[in-house]
Design a protein around this motif. Structure first.
Motif, PDB file in Angstrom:
ATOM      1  N   ASN A  89       0.787  -1.253   0.000  1.00 50.17           N
ATOM      2  CA  ASN A  89       0.000   0.000   0.000  1.00 50.17           C
ATOM      3  C   ASN A  89       0.808   1.288   0.000  1.00 50.17           C
ATOM      4  N   SER A  90       2.109   1.162   0.194  1.00 49.83           N
ATOM      5  CA  SER A  90       2.906   2.388   0.235  1.00 49.83           C
ATOM      6  C   SER A  90       4.349   2.057  -0.087  1.00 49.83           C
ATOM      7  N   GLY A  91       5.099   3.104  -0.383  1.00 48.74           N
ATOM      8  CA  GLY A  91       6.522   2.930  -0.652  1.00 48.74           C
ATOM      9  C   GLY A  91       7.227   2.343   0.555  1.00 48.74           C
ATOM     10  N   SER A  92       6.834   2.806   1.731  1.00 42.93           N
ATOM     11  CA  SER A  92       7.469   2.303   2.953  1.00 42.93           C
ATOM     12  C   SER A  92       7.228   0.803   3.082  1.00 42.93           C
ATOM     13  N   GLU A  93       5.982   0.432   2.825  1.00 44.68           N
ATOM     14  CA  GLU A  93       5.648  -0.989   2.947  1.00 44.68           C
ATOM     15  C   GLU A  93       6.414  -1.812   1.913  1.00 44.68           C
ATOM     16  N   ALA A  94       6.619  -1.230   0.739  1.00 42.29           N
ATOM     17  CA  ALA A  94       7.367  -1.937  -0.306  1.00 42.29           C
ATOM     18  C   ALA A  94       8.807  -2.161   0.150  1.00 42.29           C
ATOM     19  N   ASN A  95       9.436  -1.128   0.717  1.00 47.43           N
ATOM     20  CA  ASN A  95      10.818  -1.289   1.176  1.00 47.43           C
ATOM     21  C   ASN A  95      10.898  -2.213   2.398  1.00 47.43           C
ATOM     22  N   GLU A  96       9.879  -2.121   3.241  1.00 52.43           N
ATOM     23  CA  GLU A  96       9.822  -2.993   4.408  1.00 52.43           C
ATOM     24  C   GLU A  96       9.813  -4.466   3.950  1.00 52.43           C
ATOM     25  N   GLY A 109      19.954   9.209   2.156  1.00 53.67           N
ATOM     26  CA  GLY A 109      18.907   8.437   1.477  1.00 53.67           C
ATOM     27  C   GLY A 109      17.649   8.415   2.330  1.00 53.67           C
ATOM     28  N   TYR A 110      16.492   8.303   1.667  1.00 54.71           N
ATOM     29  CA  TYR A 110      15.224   8.146   2.392  1.00 54.71           C
ATOM     30  C   TYR A 110      14.447   7.004   1.762  1.00 54.71           C
ATOM     31  N   HIS A 111      13.976   6.087   2.617  1.00 51.80           N
ATOM     32  CA  HIS A 111      13.285   4.911   2.072  1.00 51.80           C
ATOM     33  C   HIS A 111      11.941   4.643   2.733  1.00 51.80           C
ATOM     34  N   GLY A 112      11.485   5.525   3.623  1.00 50.75           N
ATOM     35  CA  GLY A 112      10.141   5.319   4.143  1.00 50.75           C
ATOM     36  C   GLY A 112      10.022   5.585   5.635  1.00 50.75           C
ATOM     37  N   ASN A 113       8.765   5.456   6.124  1.00 47.22           N
ATOM     38  CA  ASN A 113       8.480   5.933   7.478  1.00 47.22           C
ATOM     39  C   ASN A 113       8.315   4.835   8.531  1.00 47.22           C
ATOM     40  N   THR A 114       8.462   3.575   8.142  1.00 46.32           N
ATOM     41  CA  THR A 114       8.293   2.502   9.139  1.00 46.32           C
ATOM     42  C   THR A 114       9.592   2.330   9.921  1.00 46.32           C
ATOM     43  N   SER A 164      16.654  -1.605  -5.928  1.00 43.09           N
ATOM     44  CA  SER A 164      16.506  -0.279  -6.520  1.00 43.09           C
ATOM     45  C   SER A 164      15.196   0.321  -6.002  1.00 43.09           C
ATOM     46  N   ASP A 165      15.311   1.413  -5.270  1.00 44.67           N
ATOM     47  CA  ASP A 165      14.117   2.095  -4.751  1.00 44.67           C
ATOM     48  C   ASP A 165      13.628   3.048  -5.833  1.00 44.67           C
ATOM     49  N   GLU A 166      12.544   2.629  -6.492  1.00 46.72           N
ATOM     50  CA  GLU A 166      12.000   3.415  -7.619  1.00 46.72           C
ATOM     51  C   GLU A 166      10.734   4.152  -7.194  1.00 46.72           C
ATOM     52  N   VAL A 167      10.569   4.303  -5.886  1.00 49.04           N
ATOM     53  CA  VAL A 167       9.340   4.906  -5.369  1.00 49.04           C
ATOM     54  C   VAL A 167       9.131   6.314  -5.932  1.00 49.04           C
ATOM     55  N   GLN A 168      10.215   7.059  -6.094  1.00 47.14           N
ATOM     56  CA  GLN A 168      10.082   8.420  -6.630  1.00 47.14           C
ATOM     57  C   GLN A 168      10.178   8.455  -8.155  1.00 47.14           C
ATOM     58  N   VAL A 169      11.100   7.677  -8.696  1.00 43.51           N
ATOM     59  CA  VAL A 169      11.495   7.934 -10.083  1.00 43.51           C
ATOM     60  C   VAL A 169      10.832   7.038 -11.126  1.00 43.51           C
ATOM     61  N   GLY A 225       6.322   2.764  -5.840  1.00 45.46           N
ATOM     62  CA  GLY A 225       5.333   3.378  -4.948  1.00 45.46           C
ATOM     63  C   GLY A 225       4.591   4.520  -5.599  1.00 45.46           C
ATOM     64  N   LYS A 226       4.862   5.706  -5.107  1.00 44.77           N
ATOM     65  CA  LYS A 226       4.100   6.925  -5.407  1.00 44.77           C
ATOM     66  C   LYS A 226       3.316   6.953  -6.722  1.00 44.77           C
ATOM     67  N   PRO A 227       4.013   6.873  -7.886  1.00 45.54           N
ATOM     68  CA  PRO A 227       3.284   7.133  -9.137  1.00 45.54           C
ATOM     69  C   PRO A 227       2.283   6.043  -9.491  1.00 45.54           C
ATOM     70  N   ILE A 275      19.457   1.723  -2.861  1.00 43.79           N
ATOM     71  CA  ILE A 275      19.686   3.113  -3.299  1.00 43.79           C
ATOM     72  C   ILE A 275      18.652   3.480  -4.359  1.00 43.79           C
ATOM     73  N   GLU A 276      18.379   4.773  -4.463  1.00 41.85           N
ATOM     74  CA  GLU A 276      17.532   5.271  -5.557  1.00 41.85           C
ATOM     75  C   GLU A 276      18.420   5.558  -6.771  1.00 41.85           C
ATOM     76  N   PRO A 277      17.915   5.403  -7.964  1.00 41.82           N
ATOM     77  CA  PRO A 277      18.720   5.696  -9.165  1.00 41.82           C
ATOM     78  C   PRO A 277      19.046   7.191  -9.289  1.00 41.82           C
TER      79      PRO A 277
HETATM   80  C1  LIG Z   1      12.668   7.066  -2.275  1.00 42.68           C
HETATM   81  C2  LIG Z   1      11.506   6.791  -1.383  1.00 42.68           C
HETATM   82  N1  LIG Z   1      11.291   5.566  -0.934  1.00 42.68           N
HETATM   83  C3  LIG Z   1      10.235   5.279  -0.145  1.00 42.68           C
HETATM   84  C4  LIG Z   1       9.369   6.245   0.270  1.00 42.68           C
HETATM   85  C5  LIG Z   1       8.223   5.910   1.174  1.00 42.68           C
HETATM   86  O1  LIG Z   1       7.014   5.926   0.475  1.00 42.68           O
HETATM   87  P1  LIG Z   1       5.631   6.169   1.250  1.00 42.68           P
HETATM   88  O2  LIG Z   1       5.632   7.545   1.745  1.00 42.68           O
HETATM   89  O3  LIG Z   1       4.634   5.865   0.178  1.00 42.68           O
HETATM   90  O4  LIG Z   1       5.551   5.172   2.360  1.00 42.68           O
HETATM   91  C6  LIG Z   1       9.549   7.556  -0.190  1.00 42.68           C
HETATM   92  C7  LIG Z   1       8.608   8.641   0.190  1.00 42.68           C
HETATM   93  O5  LIG Z   1       8.821   9.794   0.026  1.00 42.68           O
HETATM   94  C8  LIG Z   1      10.668   7.826  -1.009  1.00 42.68           C
HETATM   95  O6  LIG Z   1      10.886   9.066  -1.451  1.00 42.68           O
END
Ligand SMILES: Cc1ncc(COP(=O)(O)O)c(C=O)c1O
Length: 1008
Positions: free
Chosen positions: A684-691, A712-717, A818-823, A848-850, A785-787
């Motif tokens: 349901n979210s980028g955080s959950e995907a990385n988790e 780097g930022y990968h989520g809120n969990t 590869s964290d593609e949540v943003q890109v 995630g996001k898009p 890492i994000e690309p």
């Molecule tokens: C690169 C990256 N990964 C993961 C996340 C986490 O995604 P979400 O806020 O949907 O949990 C974000 C959110 O900004 C992000 O920028």
């Protein structure tokens, strides 16, 4: 007299200064119309202004000047004024003989330091308010001053401005017509103008005579200098002149004038009758200016000062001519705190004693109760733009509503901010970017075609026309009414053309008589049939129509000119309930929502509607969104909205049941991914995907040590925060946990290693972390890492880095995420996924996001091997992940990217934008770096020593917001501006973005 024989050279000025005042200083020429003025710089002092007169200067005039300065000095507490400096002999006015034997008078005044108004950029409302305040203080300080010389003939005196009539033949065509228009208008009102109160006033607060403080964010006007034009005249002329110059270079000069008038009124109270003349007086000051320029071009072609204001003066005159004098008057009144229309209260008083029924307006409709219909920007009833622009759908909804409420008239809309006016004729470029008319000034009655409309009271037809065109009125009638005290008008829009135009101007329509009948879409401006009923206290300058919708920033004036039509009916259902303030929302949030949940911007915005690359606040203001990579294919993309709505209406349950949608989405994603990444899990979210990705690598490797990038930022969990240096190294964080290993931000611009060959060095840094893990006797689980590192400030990985890093990590037995949540999902332009830019194939990709275009859906793609090892017997259940609604939405997002070729668009527009940004960087060296791919770009602001400029970046984002463009800032030093709009962003949007960036980069605070 020949101008060359009058001129004084810099050397001469310095010699005169020394001879008369024993001051050694450096002179430089200042502009001046009559005197020859020099700025004198002296070490350890503010310096002076040296004024050398023309030959035969009038002694009385100089006496007047010195006494005037003294008077202001004595009376103007808190006013900064130039002080008189006496010469060696103690004289305030000295004399020299020039090279041609002419006697010239010399004066020395203290220099008032600060910036000259004309050099200040930007000149915002607060600054213009302070200009007004300062001018008001000066007017006040001069009260009681008298001198015979103040009663002289003077061309720059607005009261004497009709001398310009004799020179009107210097102008041709349009320019001549404009000048004559204002001359005639001024002459027409001269009798009342001449009776306005008078005094000696400064009379020259032009843009070179106003001194502004050096504060670049909150500048204030400190002083007016150069009292040379002071004269006994109408007091209103002082604020007139301040306005005439300070409104130059604005798209909407009237709006620009209002804070000045307001500021002036706050320190020197104006009279209502003075405001009546302000519009004409401002115009006449400009007429004097252009006339003098035209004359002087012939007489003194070398005197550049006389031409300084010519072009902007013409620009204002042209715009001023298009502003109704009445509307300007009402606006000035409103700025000073009076009811904008002078008859507003009288009308309200009269109407409060009247009472009408809806059946008097519509005798064929036997209903006297109203049902308010909400058509405001945030109305759920109107729904999507595609729906409200579909007349069949709109009509169907009206019919349904009427069916449910058979005894009520569906009506409403007074002062409602509406999103309905999508035709370009409702837009303009104001002083702060694009503005749209959204505020509805009448009440709409939603009744069938042919419904007859009758007069509530006797009236004379003043307008009966076909106001044709998309979203106009179609058949339109305006009636004029008279009570024993006042006159007002009522407007009937969207009538049938035949019934409207059967009326003729001058016809009398008696109370109860029919005015016309409602038209259909073909003849009512393409609307569902309804009556637009409006009341006006003035027709302004309108001859063939009258606005039914106004700009939000003029709402106070318009609501006074157009009072609420419900004042006639007094229907409770039609009471206006629109709230103007966000204060309640903010306060509630403060009390009941977590404090760590921040709000964007110094003045937060309430967004209530999205459309493509735009967001709209509750007042209908449109913002161009350059930030939101979540609304990937455009805010509220119709097909995506529909896909969600339709599936929501059928079933939404968990993924333990079979459903086509989850398979369809998997197929769409797999089509875009390399063959190795063939298995999907939906979350349901980028955080959950990385988790989930981290759980997978743990299951696969049996290790738990993760290598990640600095910032780097990968989520809120919990787990995501543990691998996000952006968080644990930031405010409130406590550094990297035991199993997280951070290598330096691979930033080739301002990172540890810089330039083109840094890939290997950063890969070595990754190796160092691998070695560290090994040293602790453990193995590497993964490298994430994000690309392009988003929160790090849109950092593009150095070319070749990712392949080198992957190689080292894999050699150590770790997996690559590869964290593609943003890109992801086409934003990069050249490729669908970010890792594809680097010629690598990760083991796990998080998305995630898009994917959901705003709906919470995310995904993890991985290899069969990773998926198999993860399926170790423990079931993976996710209540919402992969549900049919989310999958329907995400599938439609991916199909839209394909169908509308949005990846190609991201490449094309991204390339254009990046080229333009690079050009901007040539103009403004503060832009240290332009980087990114497709529609995922960043610009980094630094000084000449590569120090980050966070305050400037923040200023830029806030100023862009003022112009209706949303931007965000990021990076460890908060000095990167991120550009990641919905990928429907087009070339015109990009050009608009560049236009306003260029404008703001030129502002004083951005100069380094
Ligand atoms: C690169 C990256 N990964 C993961 C996340 C986490 O995604 P979400 O806020 O949907 O949990 C974000 C959110 O900004 C992000 O920028």
């Amino acid at each position: 007299m020949n101008y060359d024989t009058l001129k004084i050279s810099i050397q001469q000025a310095e010699d005169i200064l020394f001879k008369l005042f024993h001051i050694k200083g450096k002179a430089s020429v200042l502009p001046g119309e009559v005197d020859f003025n020099f700025r004198i710089k002296v070490a350890n002092s503010e310096g002076y202004i040296l004024k050398i007169s023309r030959p035969n200067e009038n002694d009385n005039y100089l006496d007047f000047q010195q006494k005037l300065l003294q008077f202001v000095q004595d009376n103007g507490r808190n006013l900064i004024t130039p002080k008189v400096i006496c010469d060696n002999k103690g004289k305030a006015i000295s004399e020299i003989t020039d090279d041609f034997g002419n006697k010239r008078k010399v004066r020395l005044l203290s220099w008032v330091s600060g910036r000259v108004w004309s050099s200040v950029n930007p000149q915002l409302n607060d600054l213009r308010f302070s200009l007004g305040e300062q001018c008001g203080r000066l007017t006040k300080a001069l009260q009681g001053f008298e001198h015979p010389e103040a009663h002289r003939e003077f061309e720059w005196d607005v009261a004497q401005s009709l001398w310009t009539k004799a020179h009107v033949n210097l102008f041709k065509n349009e320019e001549k017509a404009i000048v004559q228009y204002f001359q005639n208008s001024f002459e027409k009102h001269e009798t009342t103008y001449s009776k306005l109160r008078k005094a000696v006033v400064h009379n020259d607060a032009n843009d070179n005579n106003v001194i502004v403080s050096s504060d670049l964010i909150h500048p204030k006007v400190q002083a007016a200098i150069d009292y040379g034009d002071a004269i006994h005249t109408q007091i209103i002329n002082d604020v007139t002149i301040a306005c005439a110059y300070a409104i130059m270079h604005h798209n909407d000069p009237l709006e620009a004038a209002l804070p000045i008038v307001k500021g002036y009124h706050s320190t020197f109270t104006l009279q209502e009758k003075e405001l009546r003349h302000l519009y004409n007086a401002i115009a006449m000051r400009l007429v004097i200016s252009v006339t003098k320029s035209a004359i002087n071009k012939i007489e003194e072609p070398d005197n550049a000062y006389l031409l300084i204001s010519e072009k902007p003066a013409w620009e204002v005159l042209e715009k001023w001519r298009n502003i109704s004098a009445d509307f300007a008057y009402y606006s000035f009144r409103n700025a000073c705190g009076w009811e904008a229309h002078p008859n507003e209260n009288e009308f309200k008083n009269w109407v409060s004693k009247q009472s009408f029924k809806f059946t008097e307006l519509f005798p064929s409709i036997d209903k006297n109760e109203a049902l308010q219909l909400d058509l405001s920007v945030s109305s759920k009833w109107i729904g999507h733009q595609e729906d409200f622009n579909d007349l069949d759908v709109f009509q169907f909804k009206i019919n349904q509503l009427q069916k449910k409420n058979p005894h009520k008239i569906i009506a409403g809309g007074y002062l409602e901010p509406r999103p309905l006016y999508t035709s370009n004729s409702y837009d303009k470029i104001g002083n702060y970017g694009k503005e749209s008319r959204t505020i509805h000034l009448g009440v709409d009655f939603w009744l069938p075609e042919h419904t007859a409309v009758h007069a509530l009271f006797d009236g004379e037809v003043v307008l009966a026309v076909n106001d044709s065109g998309e979203k106009e009125y179609g058949g339109l009638v305006v009636l004029k009414h008279k009570t024993h005290q006042l006159e007002f008008y009522t407007l009937y829009g969207h009538l049938s053309v035949a019934s409207a135009t059967k009326n003729k101007a001058g016809d009398i329509i008696k109370k109860g008589e029919k005015i016309g009948v409602l038209g259909n879409a073909e003849e009512n401006g393409n609307w569902v049939p309804h009556l637009h009923f409006q009341v006006m206290l003035s027709l302004l300058d309108y001859k063939n129509d009258f606005p039914g919708v106004a700009y939000y920033n003029q709402i106070e004036v318009w609501k006074s000119i157009c009072p609420d039509p419900n004042l006639f009916f007094k229907s409770e259902a039609l009471q206006n309930t629109i709230k103007n303030s966000n204060e309640d929302l903010i306060n509630y949030r403060k009390q009941h929502l977590g404090k760590s949940l921040g709000l964007q911007y110094k003045v937060p915005i309430k967004m209530v509607r999205g459309a493509g690359q735009y967001l709209m606040d509750q007042f209908g203001r449109k913002y161009l969104d350059t930030v939101n990579n979540v609304a990937h294919v455009g805010h509220e993309k119709y097909e995506v909205v529909k896909a969600g709505q339709e599936q929501m209406a059928l079933i939404n349950t968990n993924s333990r049941y079979l459903h086509d949608n989850i398979n369809d989405l998997a197929k769409e994603l797999i089509e875009t991914l390399p063959t190795e990444l063939s298995v999907l899990h939906f979350v349901n979210s980028g955080s959950e995907a990385n988790e989930l990705a981290i759980r997978m690598v743990k299951a696969h490797t049996g290790e738990r040590d993760i290598i990640a990038s600095e910032v780097g930022y990968h989520g809120n969990t919990n787990m995501c925060i543990d691998i996000s240096s952006y968080k644990f190294d930031g405010k409130g964080g406590s550094g990297a946990p035991e199993h997280t290993h951070i290598f330096p931000l691979p930033d080739a611009f301002r990172g540890k290693y810089r330039g083109g060959n840094s890939a290997e060095k950063y890969a070595e840094e990754v190796q160092k972390q691998i070695d560290m893990v090994h040293k602790k006797g453990r193995g590497v689980a993964a490298f994430i890492i994000e690309p392009i590192i988003s929160c790090g400030g849109q950092i593009e990985l150095p070319k070749g880095f990712l392949a080198k890093a992957y190689k080292r990590v894999r050699a150590a037995g770790g997996l690559c995420i590869s964290d593609e949540v943003q890109v992801g999902c086409g934003r990069m332009g050249k490729s669908f996924w970010g890792f594809q830019l680097h010629d690598v194939v990760p083991d796990i990709v998080t998305i995630g996001k898009p994917l959901g275009n705003g709906h919470p859906i995310a995904a993890v793609a991985c290899t069969q091997d990773v998926a198999d090892k993860f399926a170790n017997g423990m079931e993976y259940f996710n209540t919402f992940g992969g549900n049919p609604v989310s999958c329907a939405i995400a599938t439609e997002v991916l199909r839209t990217v394909k169908r509308e070729k949005l990846q190609e668009n991201a490449l094309k527009i991204g390339t254009y934008l990046k080229d333009e940004l690079n050009m901007l960087a040539q103009e403004f060296p503060i832009i240290g770096d332009v980087r990114g791919q497709g529609l995922f770009l960043g610009i980094e602001l630094v000084d000449a020593n590569m120090n980050p400029l966070a305050a400037q970046t923040d200023y830029l984002a806030n100023r862009m917001k003022d112009h209706g463009i949303l931007m965000s800032t990021d990076g460890p030093d908060h000095n990167v501006l991120k550009i990641k709009p919905p990928i429907v962003f087009n070339e015109a949007n990009a050009a608009e973005l560049i236009f306003y960036l260029r404008k703001i980069f030129a502002e004083d605070f951005m100069q380094f």
